[in-house]
Design an enzyme around this catalytic site. Structure first.
Site, PDB file in Angstrom:
ATOM      1  N   GLU A  21      36.869  27.111  33.899  1.00  0.00           N
ATOM      2  CA  GLU A  21      37.386  25.543  34.460  1.00  0.00           C
ATOM      3  C   GLU A  21      36.957  24.484  33.623  1.00  0.00           C
ATOM      4  O   GLU A  21      37.777  23.422  33.817  1.00  0.00           O
ATOM      5  CB  GLU A  21      36.943  25.466  35.955  1.00  0.00           C
ATOM      6  CG  GLU A  21      35.314  25.385  36.157  1.00  0.00           C
ATOM      7  CD  GLU A  21      34.779  25.312  37.677  1.00  0.00           C
ATOM      8  OE1 GLU A  21      35.035  26.343  38.313  1.00  0.00           O
ATOM      9  OE2 GLU A  21      34.389  24.442  38.149  1.00  0.00           O
TER      10      GLU A  21
ATOM     11  N   ASP B 148      41.695  24.420  34.713  1.00  0.00           N
ATOM     12  CA  ASP B 148      42.094  23.445  35.650  1.00  0.00           C
ATOM     13  C   ASP B 148      43.225  22.539  35.131  1.00  0.00           C
ATOM     14  O   ASP B 148      42.787  21.880  33.914  1.00  0.00           O
ATOM     15  CB  ASP B 148      40.755  22.579  36.073  1.00  0.00           C
ATOM     16  CG  ASP B 148      41.147  21.569  37.123  1.00  0.00           C
ATOM     17  OD1 ASP B 148      40.491  21.550  37.936  1.00  0.00           O
ATOM     18  OD2 ASP B 148      42.139  20.965  36.867  1.00  0.00           O
TER      19      ASP B 148
ATOM     20  N   HIS C 266      41.830  26.771  38.546  1.00  0.00           N
ATOM     21  CA  HIS C 266      40.717  25.816  39.204  1.00  0.00           C
ATOM     22  C   HIS C 266      41.434  24.765  40.047  1.00  0.00           C
ATOM     23  O   HIS C 266      41.865  23.771  39.742  1.00  0.00           O
ATOM     24  CB  HIS C 266      39.539  25.635  38.461  1.00  0.00           C
ATOM     25  CG  HIS C 266      38.827  24.570  39.025  1.00  0.00           C
ATOM     26  ND1 HIS C 266      38.652  23.134  38.821  1.00  0.00           N
ATOM     27  CD2 HIS C 266      37.659  25.014  40.119  1.00  0.00           C
ATOM     28  CE1 HIS C 266      37.617  22.718  39.614  1.00  0.00           C
ATOM     29  NE2 HIS C 266      36.842  23.600  40.198  1.00  0.00           N
TER      30      HIS C 266
ATOM     31  N   GLU D 202      43.183  29.262  44.487  1.00  0.00           N
ATOM     32  CA  GLU D 202      42.051  28.815  44.926  1.00  0.00           C
ATOM     33  C   GLU D 202      42.287  27.655  46.105  1.00  0.00           C
ATOM     34  O   GLU D 202      43.382  26.900  45.730  1.00  0.00           O
ATOM     35  CB  GLU D 202      41.081  28.210  43.814  1.00  0.00           C
ATOM     36  CG  GLU D 202      39.872  27.656  44.438  1.00  0.00           C
ATOM     37  CD  GLU D 202      38.802  26.952  43.470  1.00  0.00           C
ATOM     38  OE1 GLU D 202      39.175  26.739  42.282  1.00  0.00           O
ATOM     39  OE2 GLU D 202      37.793  26.925  43.830  1.00  0.00           O
TER      40      GLU D 202
ATOM     41  N   GLU E 258      31.123  33.985  38.890  1.00  0.00           N
ATOM     42  CA  GLU E 258      32.079  32.961  38.256  1.00  0.00           C
ATOM     43  C   GLU E 258      31.182  32.122  37.460  1.00  0.00           C
ATOM     44  O   GLU E 258      30.085  31.627  37.741  1.00  0.00           O
ATOM     45  CB  GLU E 258      32.781  32.219  39.244  1.00  0.00           C
ATOM     46  CG  GLU E 258      33.804  30.869  38.661  1.00  0.00           C
ATOM     47  CD  GLU E 258      34.463  30.504  39.752  1.00  0.00           C
ATOM     48  OE1 GLU E 258      35.210  31.246  40.609  1.00  0.00           O
ATOM     49  OE2 GLU E 258      34.805  28.986  40.023  1.00  0.00           O
TER      50      GLU E 258
ATOM     51  N   ASP F 256      29.967  31.355  42.580  1.00  0.00           N
ATOM     52  CA  ASP F 256      30.151  30.577  41.749  1.00  0.00           C
ATOM     53  C   ASP F 256      29.182  29.942  41.118  1.00  0.00           C
ATOM     54  O   ASP F 256      28.280  29.309  41.921  1.00  0.00           O
ATOM     55  CB  ASP F 256      31.342  29.412  42.328  1.00  0.00           C
ATOM     56  CG  ASP F 256      31.693  28.396  41.099  1.00  0.00           C
ATOM     57  OD1 ASP F 256      31.169  28.346  40.164  1.00  0.00           O
ATOM     58  OD2 ASP F 256      32.629  27.719  41.322  1.00  0.00           O
TER      59      ASP F 256
END
Ligand SMILES: C[C@H](O)[C@H](O)CC(=O)C(=O)O
Ligand SMILES: [Mg+2]
Length: 395
Positions: free
Chosen positions: A268, A291, A318, A338, A240, A214
């Site tokens: 996200e 998200d 997310h 996740e 990511e 990430d």
């Protein structure tokens, strides 16, 4: 048959972890020299809290209905989002039927276009939308996943985000997503250290477990492509959020240049169907990661997901705990979820939004079971021991 109406909407704030999961006290892997766009300034490199990542805190939205039911949601947004909810958005909610989610969403979004569209305003809209879904679930005595079409699978495998993917595998997760620690400003030494960590993790995890990096918006196109190619030998499954969210062109260029089999995941910090339309149509990603607490809530996430599906893209939300789980179980193009490891050393499973929610389900042996979601609404309650503050009142 007329539906109950919304009789009250209130916005509160909370500090200390939970929905604002970056707001942790004490040493924590999530604030340990993680690469960010601010890392080009040495004074802001060691800690994300140093540049204010935890300034907002948690927004809590509570909604009540004329039949005595109530619902709530938590997301990031704190005081400024509470102001938006109380002083602006509440007018579109009070007196509306509890079933009027689409109209309320459209009015919240359209009325805030002159200062909204993304970021904080969308956090506030998401909080209201999620509280209203929770309320509707309580009015109907149904879990949210059932109201959006029902589950397409009985179990949901999860990957773990945190500093110890090796331990995540031992705990039964598909694998882990590491935070990248060093960005371009830390030069060749940083690049080498990024690869060394990956190699160490791969060596202890074995060849098959998932391993992702990430990059939290911290790289440039050249660095991201070099990192991806160097990471290929360690079996990096995806890279990511390599560049800032407004750089759709950079995302597309990186994705085109990735080694065979490596995926690009992002989204996200993106919001609404229009933001995700750009990501999809410009070929920015293989996995979209909205998200649900930031992209416009569940009402908008369902639209994003349909759009993504038509482009053949996966949607793996997310974080966001139960708000994501109810969605993911009901979508064929969300085959895994996740799980953010909120234990300071990422060495054990604690509920993602701890300590704010009670009854928050966690993966067991890396998997969620649909039975864990079988309760009205999102199936959680607000921890009554926490000190809620209501900084603003509508009117
Ligand atoms: C670990 C990341 O830097 C961030 O804190 C969380 C995130 O981006 C993710 O879970 O994805
Ligand atoms: Mg991320």
């Amino acid at each position: 048959m007329s539906a109950p109406t919304v009789t009250d909407l209130r916005a509160y704030v909370l500090r200390g972890g939970g929905a604002d999961y970056h707001d942790q006290d004490g040493p924590h892997w999530i604030d340990d020299h993680i690469a960010t766009p601010m890392a080009r300034y040495p004074g802001y490199r060691e800690s994300r809290q140093s540049f204010g990542l935890n300034v907002l805190g948690t927004l809590v939205v509570v909604a009540e209905a004329s039949d005595g039911s109530s619902g709530f949601a938590v997301t990031t947004g704190g005081e400024p989002a509470a102001w938006i909810v109380e002083k602006h958005l509440s007018r579109f909610v009070l007196g509306a039927a509890v079933t009027d989610l689409s109209r309320i969403w459209d009015q919240m979004y359209s009325s805030t276009l002159f200062y909204g569209r993304k970021g904080l305003v969308l956090n506030a809209i998401s909080g209201v939308d999620l509280a209203l879904w929770d309320l509707l679930g309580h009015v109907r005595a149904e879990p949210v996943y059932a109201m959006i079409g029902g589950a397409v699978r009985d179990e949901q495998p999860c990957y773990a985000t945190g500093a110890r993917p090796d331990l995540a595998v031992e705990l039964g997760f598909l694998g882990g997503k590491l935070p990248l620690h060093h960005g371009p400003a830390e030069g060749a030494d940083g690049f080498t250290a990024n690869l060394r960590l990956l190699a160490e993790m791969r060596a202890t995890m074995g060849p098959d477990a998932w391993l992702a990096y990430d990059c939290w918006m911290s790289l440039d196109v050249d660095y991201a492509i070099r990192l991806a190619h160097a990471a290929a030998e360690h079996g990096l499954r995806w890279i990511e959020e390599p560049v800032p969210p407004d750089d759709y062109w950079g995302h597309a260029a990186i994705r085109k240049a990735l080694p065979p089999g490596m995926l690009l995941a992002t989204g996200e910090h993106e919001a609404t169907r229009w933001g995700f339309r750009l990501l999809a149509e410009m070929g920015c990603a293989d996995i979209l990661q909205p998200d649900v607490g930031w992209c416009g809530g569940l009402t908008e996430l369902l639209r994003i997901s349909t759009l993504a599906d038509a482009h053949g893209l996966l949607v793996v939300p997310h974080g966001s705990s139960v708000y994501s789980y109810h969605f993911a179980f009901a979508q064929h193009n969300s085959p895994f979820s996740e799980f953010l490891m909120m234990a300071p050393a990422a060495d054990r499973v604690v509920p993602m939004f701890h300590p704010q929610l009670l009854g928050e389900p966690v993966p067991e042996h890396g998997r969620l079971r649909i039975g864990q979601l079988d309760a009205p609404g999102f199936g959680v309650t607000l921890n009554p021991d926490l000190a809620l503050a209501r900084p603003y009142r509508r009117g």
